[in-house]
Enzyme design. Structure first.
Site, mmCIF file in Angstrom:
data_model
loop_
_atom_site.group_PDB
_atom_site.id
_atom_site.type_symbol
_atom_site.label_atom_id
_atom_site.label_comp_id
_atom_site.label_asym_id
_atom_site.label_seq_id
_atom_site.Cartn_x
_atom_site.Cartn_y
_atom_site.Cartn_z
ATOM 1 C CE LYS A 52 -3.822 -2.225 2.359
ATOM 2 N NZ LYS A 52 -4.612 -2.713 3.646
ATOM 3 C CD GLN A 96 -3.595 -4.445 6.461
ATOM 4 O OE1 GLN A 96 -3.504 -3.678 6.098
ATOM 5 N NE2 GLN A 96 -4.117 -5.542 5.993
ATOM 6 C CG ASP A 119 -9.292 -0.235 5.351
ATOM 7 O OD1 ASP A 119 -9.468 -0.476 4.339
ATOM 8 O OD2 ASP A 119 -8.693 -0.516 6.192
HETATM 9 N N1 GUN Z 1 -7.149 -7.138 6.395
HETATM 10 C C1 GUN Z 1 -7.268 -7.567 5.289
HETATM 11 N N2 GUN Z 1 -7.908 -6.841 4.386
HETATM 12 C C2 GUN Z 1 -7.899 -5.612 4.978
HETATM 13 C C3 GUN Z 1 -8.234 -4.377 4.510
HETATM 14 O O1 GUN Z 1 -8.932 -3.926 3.566
HETATM 15 N N3 GUN Z 1 -8.013 -3.374 5.192
HETATM 16 C C4 GUN Z 1 -7.493 -3.509 6.461
HETATM 17 N N4 GUN Z 1 -7.124 -2.433 7.115
HETATM 18 N N5 GUN Z 1 -6.960 -4.555 6.971
HETATM 19 C C5 GUN Z 1 -7.383 -5.722 6.157
#
Ligand code: GUN
Length: 293
Positions: A52, A96, A119
Site C-alpha cells: 500500500k 491493518q 477502509d
Molecule cells: N486485512 C485484510 N484486508 C484488509 C483491508 O482491506 N484493510 C485492512 N485495514 N485490513 C485488512
C-alpha cells in the site's frame, strides 16, 4: 470466457490517479496523504501494508507507516489513532487487520474518524453505504464493483450469489449488488457457513462472488454455463517450489470453472490488485472532501 483483468484495470486506475496528482502538484495543491497503522509482524499484513505504501509513492501520494509493537496496549493504540484523527496533514488512514487478540477490534475501528476512514469499516460509513449516501466503500467490494463497471458486465435483474458474510467483503458486497443502478439492481442471495445445499443455490447464480477463503472450493458442477465468477479468495498455500515458499490460491477451481464462465477473475491478478487501487481512490476522495470541509 473473458478474463476480468484486475492487474490491468488497477494499473489503469493508478495511472489515472497519478495524472490527477501531477495536476494537483502543478497547481501547488497539497497531495493526498495516506497513513497505515500496522500492529505486530504478521507476515501477510506486512506484505499488504508495504505494498500500500509503495503504491502511494508510485502515484505521488504522501504516505506514513505507523509500526507498533504487537504487545502495545489498547489505550496506547487508541492514542495513536487519535493523533491521526487530529493530524491535519493526514487525509485518510487505515488500521491493518487482524489486530492482536488482546485488542478489541471493534473499539479500534469505532475510534477512527469516519471522514478519514478510507477502509470504510466505521459503522457510520457502513450505514451510509447501505442507505446510498456518500461514504467510503470498503476497498475490496469497491474494486469488484469497479471491475464489473469497466467491463460493462450486465448485473440488472441477475441472480447474484455471494459466498461468505464477512464485514469486509461478503456483507458489503451483498448490499452493493442490490443497490439501485449499475453495477447493481441484482437479486442477491448471501450464503454462509450455515447455508444448506449451497450447490443448488450457486448453480442458479448468474453471478457468483466467492469470499470464503477455502482454496479451490468452487467446482465446475457448482456453477451454471455462462456464469460470471468473482474470486475473492487469496489463501497462502505452502509450496516448496514457489520462490517465497507459498502460492496464492483462490476459492475457485479455475481450470475447471473458467471454461464454463462468461467472465472470471484470475487469482492472482483479479480482485487482489483492485483492493489497493480502490484504497488509493478513497484516499483521493478523502483529500477532496477534506479540502471542502
Ligand atoms: N486485512 C485484510 N484486508 C484488509 C483491508 O482491506 N484493510 C485492512 N485495514 N485490513 C485488512
Amino acid at each position: 470466457m473473458n478474463i476480468l483483468d484486475g492487474k490491468k484495470v488497477s494499473n489503469d486506475i493508478k495511472n489515472e490517479i497519478a495524472e490527477i496528482v501531477t495536476k494537483m502538484k502543478a497547481k501547488g495543491e497539497k497531495v493526498p496523504h495516506l497513513a497505515a497503522v500496522l500492529v505486530g509482524e504478521n507476515g501477510a499484513s506486512l506484505t499488504y501494508v508495504n505494498s500500500k505504501v509503495k503504491s502511494c509513492e508510485r502515484i505521488g501520494f504522501d504516505s506514513t507507516l505507523v509500526k507498533l509493537d504487537a504487545d502495545i496496549t489498547e489505550e496506547k493504540l487508541l492514542a495513536e489513532i487519535e493523533k491521526l484523527n487530529t493530524n491535519d496533514a493526514i487525509d485518510g488512514f487505515i488500521v491493518q487487520l487482524p489486530l492482536p487478540k488482546h485488542i478489541d477490534e471493534q473499539k479500534i475501528l469505532l475510534a477512527v474518524n469516519p471522514d478519514k476512514d478510507v477502509d470504510g469499516f466505521h459503522p457510520t460509513n457502513f450505514g451510509k453505504m447501505a442507505l446510498d449516501m456518500p461514504s467510503f466503500i470498503p476497498a475490496t467490494p469497491f474494486g469488484i464493483i469497479e471491475l464489473l463497471e469497466r467491463y460493462k458486465v450486465e448485473t440488472s435483474g441477475k441472480h447474484c450469489v455471494v459466498i461468505g458474510r464477512s464485514h469486509i467483503v461478503g456483507r458489503p458486497m451483498s448490499i452493493l449488488m442490490s443497490r439501485k443502478g449499475f453495477p447493481g439492481d441484482a437479486t442477491v442471495t448471501l450464503t454462509h457457513s450455515r447455508t444448506q445445499n449451497l450447490e443448488a443455490i450457486t448453480k442458479e447464480a448468474d453471478i457468483v462472488i466467492s469470499a470464503l477463503g477455502v482454496p479451490n472450493f468452487l467446482k465446475a458442477n457448482m456453477v451454471k454455463e455462462g456464469a460470471v465468477i468473482i474470486d475473492v479468495g487469496i489463501t497462502r498455500v505452502t509450496d516448496s517450489e514457489a520462490p517465497r515458499g507459498y502460492r496464492i490460491v483462490g476459492d475457485v477451481d479455475y481450470n475447471e470453472v473458467a471454461p464454463k464462465s462468461s467472465y472470471i477473475t484470475p487469482v492472482p491478478g483479479g480482485v487482489g490488485p483492485m483492493t489497493i487501487a480502490m484504497l488509493l481512490k478513497n484516499t483521493l476522495l478523502a483529500r477532496s472532501r477534506h479540502n471542502q470541509a
